[in-house]
Design an enzyme around this catalytic site. Sequence first.
Site, short mmCIF file in Angstrom:
data_model
loop_
_atom_site.label_atom_id
_atom_site.label_comp_id
_atom_site.label_asym_id
_atom_site.label_seq_id
_atom_site.Cartn_x
_atom_site.Cartn_y
_atom_site.Cartn_z
N GLU A 11 0.86 -1.18 0.00
CA GLU A 11 0.00 0.00 0.00
C GLU A 11 0.90 1.24 0.00
O GLU A 11 1.80 1.34 0.82
CB GLU A 11 -0.88 0.04 1.25
CG GLU A 11 -1.67 -1.23 1.53
CD GLU A 11 -2.25 -1.23 2.93
OE1 GLU A 11 -2.38 -0.14 3.54
OE2 GLU A 11 -2.54 -2.32 3.45
N TYR A 63 -8.01 4.84 -3.61
CA TYR A 63 -8.95 5.60 -2.79
C TYR A 63 -8.24 6.77 -2.12
O TYR A 63 -7.03 6.94 -2.27
CB TYR A 63 -9.60 4.70 -1.74
CG TYR A 63 -8.62 4.05 -0.77
CD1 TYR A 63 -8.50 4.52 0.53
CD2 TYR A 63 -7.85 2.97 -1.16
CE1 TYR A 63 -7.61 3.93 1.42
CE2 TYR A 63 -6.96 2.36 -0.28
CZ TYR A 63 -6.85 2.85 1.01
OH TYR A 63 -5.97 2.27 1.88
N ASP A 65 -7.21 8.32 1.38
CA ASP A 65 -7.00 7.87 2.75
C ASP A 65 -7.18 9.04 3.72
O ASP A 65 -7.31 10.21 3.31
CB ASP A 65 -5.60 7.28 2.88
CG ASP A 65 -5.42 6.46 4.14
OD1 ASP A 65 -6.44 6.03 4.71
OD2 ASP A 65 -4.27 6.25 4.55
#
Length: 453
Positions: A11, A63, A65
């Site tokens: 990530e 997305y 965060d």
Amino acid sequence: MTRLGRVCGLETEYGVTSVYVSEDSGSEEPPLDVEAAVKEIFASTERAVRVPHGFLSNGARLYIDIGEHPEYAGPECLNLADVVAQDLAGDAIIQDLVDIANNNLRNRGIRIHVLKTNADSWGNSFGCHENYQYGAHTPISLPAFVSFLAARQILCGSGCIDEEGNYCFSARARYITEATSADPTHHKAFINTKEEPHADASRWRRLHVTCADSAMLPVTVALRTFLADRFLRLLEEGTGEEDLFVLDDPVAAVKTWNYGPNVRVSARRGDRPVEVSCPELLRESVNLCPAGDDEFGLGDVVARGLAALTEGDLTALSGELDWSLKYQLLSHVSAGEANFAGVRARRAELAFHDLSRQYGLRERLLKSRSVKPLVDENCIARAKVIPPTDTRALLRGKVVEACDLADRRASIGWSYVRLDDPPSPQIDLLNPLENESAEISQLLAKIEKMERE
């Protein structure tokens, strides 16, 4: 092909800033705040509406965060080439969106930059989180693994200029406050211990490593995962634990080694109190690890990297490791200055982390063959749209692609998919290693039929 001993996923959190295109603007303040800039980046995609949670056809998740940072969570990978390709694919996907946003902002004289960096001007820290699957009933020594991570942090750091203009190996190391923590929002730890296996909890657990620097160079990305996987194999085998180092204070150790890797800090090796340096801990630990495939020659990179740390040769791996290349770059632009506190060094550091194909440095360095690529442009282009074929990411990605083509809504997570239009039963994907499913095949046929109607 270097097959990993487990499913792995990365990530990456990105920093965002904006500038006036004209230097005659008369303002030093960014034209857009971070929230507005991120909104512009995501304005060209309706995916968040069509596919809740932002999953893509390549099995990854894109997305926004906490803190208004764009984040790309790559799909589950079983081989090292996929890990590297997916990390670079995330960069490319983000920059594609930025290019669209900047084209729309041109008439306003504004340009957005996305930085794969590890801190911002307001003191916020972000970077790369790693996810490693392992058996639910396999004991893992967290103190030994955290100690290993403290040393790995230096070898695999992105390099950093501190507030006084001094150079250190890792940006994230300066912010680490805990060995482990279940609260990553308030505690910067080596490992997040919150139980979220994203799989059948009776069979697997997920080790969530939260300390790593985001990396610009492919070799650094590969080396980071390669080392963690090998050391976890050692822990899983449970042999030779009496020879593993456990640092007395891993947080203090990583902060000390960040400026002086050869400083010896207190630790235990089995029942014996010892003192150990960063290169020594890594060298001894790697020698204990089981052998395996090494298509990229990372074992040699480790040996040369540890020699460079020991000898203080910070430019020895400038084509492979981030901290080495950045030091060479900063030394060049700051020639004659006492340290890296000057404006030229600060600007060069930002350019080093800039994803922009026009204004960043990585694309030019790759094209000039100054940086070792590991995977070619075709692999990266493929990874942007196609998931790894040997994990459940393949199933998830196929459902996302089918829903996109049929203009259907679906709820998608790491361990499940559910068609919402029309409402359909949820299909669980609890096995990360599963890449075939009769239920998914039936769902895909159903969606394809809707597309034709």
